[in-house]
Write a protein that holds these residues in place. Sequence first.
Motif, PDB file in Angstrom:
ATOM      1  N   LEU A  86      12.509  19.716   5.038  1.00  0.00           N
ATOM      2  CA  LEU A  86      11.557  18.984   5.230  1.00  0.00           C
ATOM      3  C   LEU A  86      11.483  18.200   4.093  1.00  0.00           C
ATOM      4  CD1 LEU A  86       9.593  17.790   7.306  1.00  0.00           C
ATOM      5  CD2 LEU A  86       7.852  19.385   6.386  1.00  0.00           C
ATOM      6  N   ILE A  87      11.649  16.635   3.944  1.00  0.00           N
ATOM      7  CA  ILE A  87      11.401  15.953   3.015  1.00  0.00           C
ATOM      8  C   ILE A  87      10.259  15.072   3.134  1.00  0.00           C
ATOM      9  CG2 ILE A  87      12.935  14.426   1.326  1.00  0.00           C
ATOM     10  CD1 ILE A  87      15.347  15.297   2.437  1.00  0.00           C
TER      11      ILE A  87
ATOM     12  N   THR B 264      12.022  16.870  -8.865  1.00  0.00           N
ATOM     13  CA  THR B 264      11.798  16.156 -10.122  1.00  0.00           C
ATOM     14  C   THR B 264      12.599  15.215 -10.281  1.00  0.00           C
ATOM     15  OG1 THR B 264      11.613  18.082 -11.367  1.00  0.00           O
ATOM     16  CG2 THR B 264      11.694  16.425 -12.830  1.00  0.00           C
ATOM     17  N   GLU B 265      14.117  15.098  -9.778  1.00  0.00           N
ATOM     18  CA  GLU B 265      15.016  14.012  -9.834  1.00  0.00           C
ATOM     19  C   GLU B 265      14.603  12.919  -8.815  1.00  0.00           C
ATOM     20  OE1 GLU B 265      18.650  15.660  -9.409  1.00  0.00           O
ATOM     21  OE2 GLU B 265      18.726  16.417 -11.344  1.00  0.00           O
ATOM     22  N   THR B 266      14.180  13.189  -7.761  1.00  0.00           N
ATOM     23  CA  THR B 266      13.843  12.220  -6.527  1.00  0.00           C
ATOM     24  C   THR B 266      12.476  11.958  -6.434  1.00  0.00           C
ATOM     25  OG1 THR B 266      13.648  14.114  -4.874  1.00  0.00           O
ATOM     26  CG2 THR B 266      15.871  13.166  -5.451  1.00  0.00           C
ATOM     27  N   GLY B 267      11.408  12.633  -6.757  1.00  0.00           N
ATOM     28  CA  GLY B 267      10.005  12.257  -6.697  1.00  0.00           C
ATOM     29  C   GLY B 267       9.745  12.666  -5.238  1.00  0.00           C
ATOM     30  N   CYS B 268      10.385  13.581  -4.451  1.00  0.00           N
ATOM     31  CA  CYS B 268      10.160  13.822  -3.228  1.00  0.00           C
ATOM     32  C   CYS B 268       9.826  15.274  -3.030  1.00  0.00           C
ATOM     33  CB  CYS B 268      11.132  13.607  -2.054  1.00  0.00           C
ATOM     34  SG  CYS B 268      11.918  11.814  -2.034  1.00  0.00           S
ATOM     35  N   LYS B 269       8.987  15.830  -2.033  1.00  0.00           N
ATOM     36  CA  LYS B 269       8.657  17.115  -1.900  1.00  0.00           C
ATOM     37  C   LYS B 269       9.790  17.864  -0.985  1.00  0.00           C
ATOM     38  CE  LYS B 269       5.747  20.962  -2.162  1.00  0.00           C
ATOM     39  NZ  LYS B 269       5.687  21.501  -3.568  1.00  0.00           N
TER      40      LYS B 269
ATOM     41  N   MET C 129      13.196   8.630  -0.762  1.00  0.00           N
ATOM     42  CA  MET C 129      13.748   9.426   0.329  1.00  0.00           C
ATOM     43  C   MET C 129      15.392   9.665   0.466  1.00  0.00           C
ATOM     44  SD  MET C 129      13.106  11.309   2.872  1.00  0.00           S
ATOM     45  CE  MET C 129      11.410  11.244   3.125  1.00  0.00           C
ATOM     46  N   GLN C 130      15.891   8.316   0.400  1.00  0.00           N
ATOM     47  CA  GLN C 130      17.227   8.131   0.431  1.00  0.00           C
ATOM     48  C   GLN C 130      18.145   9.086  -0.562  1.00  0.00           C
ATOM     49  OE1 GLN C 130      18.947   6.620   2.996  1.00  0.00           O
ATOM     50  NE2 GLN C 130      20.697   7.563   2.273  1.00  0.00           N
ATOM     51  N   ARG C 131      17.588   8.882  -1.812  1.00  0.00           N
ATOM     52  CA  ARG C 131      18.167   9.725  -2.902  1.00  0.00           C
ATOM     53  C   ARG C 131      17.972  11.183  -2.626  1.00  0.00           C
ATOM     54  NH1 ARG C 131      19.162   8.940  -8.340  1.00  0.00           N
ATOM     55  NH2 ARG C 131      20.131  10.809  -9.121  1.00  0.00           N
ATOM     56  N   ALA C 132      16.966  11.607  -1.920  1.00  0.00           N
ATOM     57  CA  ALA C 132      16.536  13.067  -1.761  1.00  0.00           C
ATOM     58  C   ALA C 132      17.455  13.678  -0.645  1.00  0.00           C
ATOM     59  CB  ALA C 132      15.193  13.201  -1.400  1.00  0.00           C
ATOM     60  N   VAL C 133      17.658  12.741   0.510  1.00  0.00           N
ATOM     61  CA  VAL C 133      18.568  12.999   1.667  1.00  0.00           C
ATOM     62  C   VAL C 133      19.963  13.332   1.176  1.00  0.00           C
ATOM     63  CG1 VAL C 133      19.339  12.151   3.815  1.00  0.00           C
ATOM     64  CG2 VAL C 133      16.961  12.095   3.558  1.00  0.00           C
ATOM     65  N   ASP C 134      20.378  12.460   0.362  1.00  0.00           N
ATOM     66  CA  ASP C 134      21.760  12.346  -0.185  1.00  0.00           C
ATOM     67  C   ASP C 134      22.175  13.728  -0.835  1.00  0.00           C
ATOM     68  OD1 ASP C 134      22.227   9.929   1.254  1.00  0.00           O
ATOM     69  OD2 ASP C 134      22.187   8.802  -0.800  1.00  0.00           O
ATOM     70  N   GLU C 135      21.261  14.073  -1.666  1.00  0.00           N
ATOM     71  CA  GLU C 135      21.337  15.246  -2.420  1.00  0.00           C
ATOM     72  C   GLU C 135      21.316  16.475  -1.638  1.00  0.00           C
ATOM     73  OE1 GLU C 135      22.308  15.390  -5.497  1.00  0.00           O
ATOM     74  OE2 GLU C 135      22.317  13.131  -5.883  1.00  0.00           O
ATOM     75  N   VAL C 136      20.278  16.644  -0.781  1.00  0.00           N
ATOM     76  CA  VAL C 136      20.212  17.688   0.157  1.00  0.00           C
ATOM     77  C   VAL C 136      21.743  17.763   0.841  1.00  0.00           C
ATOM     78  CG1 VAL C 136      18.888  18.622   1.943  1.00  0.00           C
ATOM     79  CG2 VAL C 136      17.666  17.630   0.123  1.00  0.00           C
ATOM     80  N   LYS C 137      21.973  17.014   1.611  1.00  0.00           N
ATOM     81  CA  LYS C 137      23.202  16.933   2.259  1.00  0.00           C
ATOM     82  C   LYS C 137      24.425  17.465   1.313  1.00  0.00           C
ATOM     83  CE  LYS C 137      22.279  13.277   5.694  1.00  0.00           C
ATOM     84  NZ  LYS C 137      22.795  11.809   6.288  1.00  0.00           N
ATOM     85  N   LYS C 138      24.585  17.160  -0.002  1.00  0.00           N
ATOM     86  CA  LYS C 138      25.488  17.756  -0.612  1.00  0.00           C
ATOM     87  C   LYS C 138      25.242  19.244  -0.727  1.00  0.00           C
ATOM     88  CE  LYS C 138      25.625  13.626  -4.011  1.00  0.00           C
ATOM     89  NZ  LYS C 138      25.654  13.453  -5.318  1.00  0.00           N
TER      90      LYS C 138
ATOM     91  N   THR D 135       0.783  -1.188  -0.023  1.00  0.00           N
ATOM     92  CA  THR D 135      -0.002   0.176   0.147  1.00  0.00           C
ATOM     93  C   THR D 135       0.894   1.339   0.011  1.00  0.00           C
ATOM     94  OG1 THR D 135      -0.201   0.078   2.301  1.00  0.00           O
ATOM     95  CG2 THR D 135      -1.909  -1.283   1.247  1.00  0.00           C
ATOM     96  N   THR D 136       0.320   2.402  -0.339  1.00  0.00           N
ATOM     97  CA  THR D 136       0.794   3.777  -0.180  1.00  0.00           C
ATOM     98  C   THR D 136       1.141   4.177   1.037  1.00  0.00           C
ATOM     99  OG1 THR D 136      -0.205   3.975  -2.426  1.00  0.00           O
ATOM    100  CG2 THR D 136       0.678   6.068  -1.239  1.00  0.00           C
ATOM    101  N   THR D 137       2.222   4.707   1.115  1.00  0.00           N
ATOM    102  CA  THR D 137       2.751   5.327   2.546  1.00  0.00           C
ATOM    103  C   THR D 137       3.364   6.611   2.378  1.00  0.00           C
ATOM    104  OG1 THR D 137       3.875   4.805   4.568  1.00  0.00           O
ATOM    105  CG2 THR D 137       4.915   4.071   2.516  1.00  0.00           C
ATOM    106  N   THR D 138       3.361   7.396   3.482  1.00  0.00           N
ATOM    107  CA  THR D 138       3.948   8.844   3.635  1.00  0.00           C
ATOM    108  C   THR D 138       5.155   8.597   4.525  1.00  0.00           C
ATOM    109  OG1 THR D 138       1.988   9.972   3.017  1.00  0.00           O
ATOM    110  CG2 THR D 138       3.799  11.399   3.662  1.00  0.00           C
ATOM    111  N   LEU D 139       6.349   9.187   3.817  1.00  0.00           N
ATOM    112  CA  LEU D 139       7.465   9.115   4.913  1.00  0.00           C
ATOM    113  C   LEU D 139       7.795  10.625   4.718  1.00  0.00           C
ATOM    114  CD1 LEU D 139       9.726   6.315   3.141  1.00  0.00           C
ATOM    115  CD2 LEU D 139       8.029   6.107   5.328  1.00  0.00           C
ATOM    116  N   THR D 140       8.720  10.820   6.032  1.00  0.00           N
ATOM    117  CA  THR D 140       8.989  12.290   6.170  1.00  0.00           C
ATOM    118  C   THR D 140      10.103  12.388   6.873  1.00  0.00           C
ATOM    119  OG1 THR D 140       6.679  13.212   6.457  1.00  0.00           O
ATOM    120  CG2 THR D 140       8.301  14.482   7.228  1.00  0.00           C
TER     121      THR D 140
END
Length: 318
Positions: free
Chosen positions: A145-146, A106-111, A159-168, A69-74
Amino acid sequence: MSDTNPSTQSIADYLAQLLKDKKQLAAFPNVFIHVERLLDEEIAKVRSSLFQINGTKKEPLVLPDAEGTTTTLTEKVYVPVKEHPDFNFVGRILGPRGMTAKQLETETGCKIMVRGRGSMRDKKKEELNRGKPNWEHLNDELHVLITVEDTENRATMKMQRAVDEVKKLLIPVADGEDELKKRQLMELAIINGTYRDSSIKAVATAAACDEEWRRLTAAAAETQRLLSPGMPGLATPMRNPGTPLGAPLILSPRLPVPTTAASLLNGSGHQGPLLSPHDPHGLIYTPYADYANYAALAASPLLTDYAAAEHSGGLFAR
């Protein structure tokens, strides 16, 4: 793609046109849905080739098939403002008009959103909203906030991809070495329609300098040619050095200039008056001031040699 690539200018012009089309399309919301989607995809594709965070092309995120099922991660990624209080992390994360954050989405699919103290540009408005409903995040430290909504197996990867890019983005870089900032400024110029490829400008400037140098070199060579004596093709002298110069010119001493009317009439300071009182026409008369020297000059060998000289073929020869 490097920003010094010769095709950068054409890509930048293309991106500027895409952004202009998107702005015009915004006047018709929810009308051209598929056109909007295709336009956003094309903009993301062009931007990814120009504005990579680390200067290298990223591989697209490959996701597995949805399971469950669909879930939301923050998740929150805190900004190190205490360690680097003078660094503009918010501007680095958002980019010009929020384009850097949109590209990450666009690259990560996260907000991706910047939240916490110091996240608002208007500091007075931030203080007024602090403590109000829906503004609770202003009580927290500055953070990114991701959020992502998908099936758990896919959401975790996004989420993992977004966190890595933000940390850069949260690693401070000196101004002169910050490639991301250079790309953000370049993108801002593209949005404003003022971007010009620096490599093209440098080539044009070098060509202009080279042309000016060639012109100055040619002018100097021509000047040297005209001033060089005895060069081939130079016109023959107008006069043979052995040809007499003609009758000698005898210069009389310069007449002193009268300074008063009285000296003009009585000839004071001169050998006789300059104005004859008996001449009705008021002509100026004066005796030769140095007749003795003139007589001595007339008897000199110069005149004797000149008189004996043969002037055949002269101007008045018959």
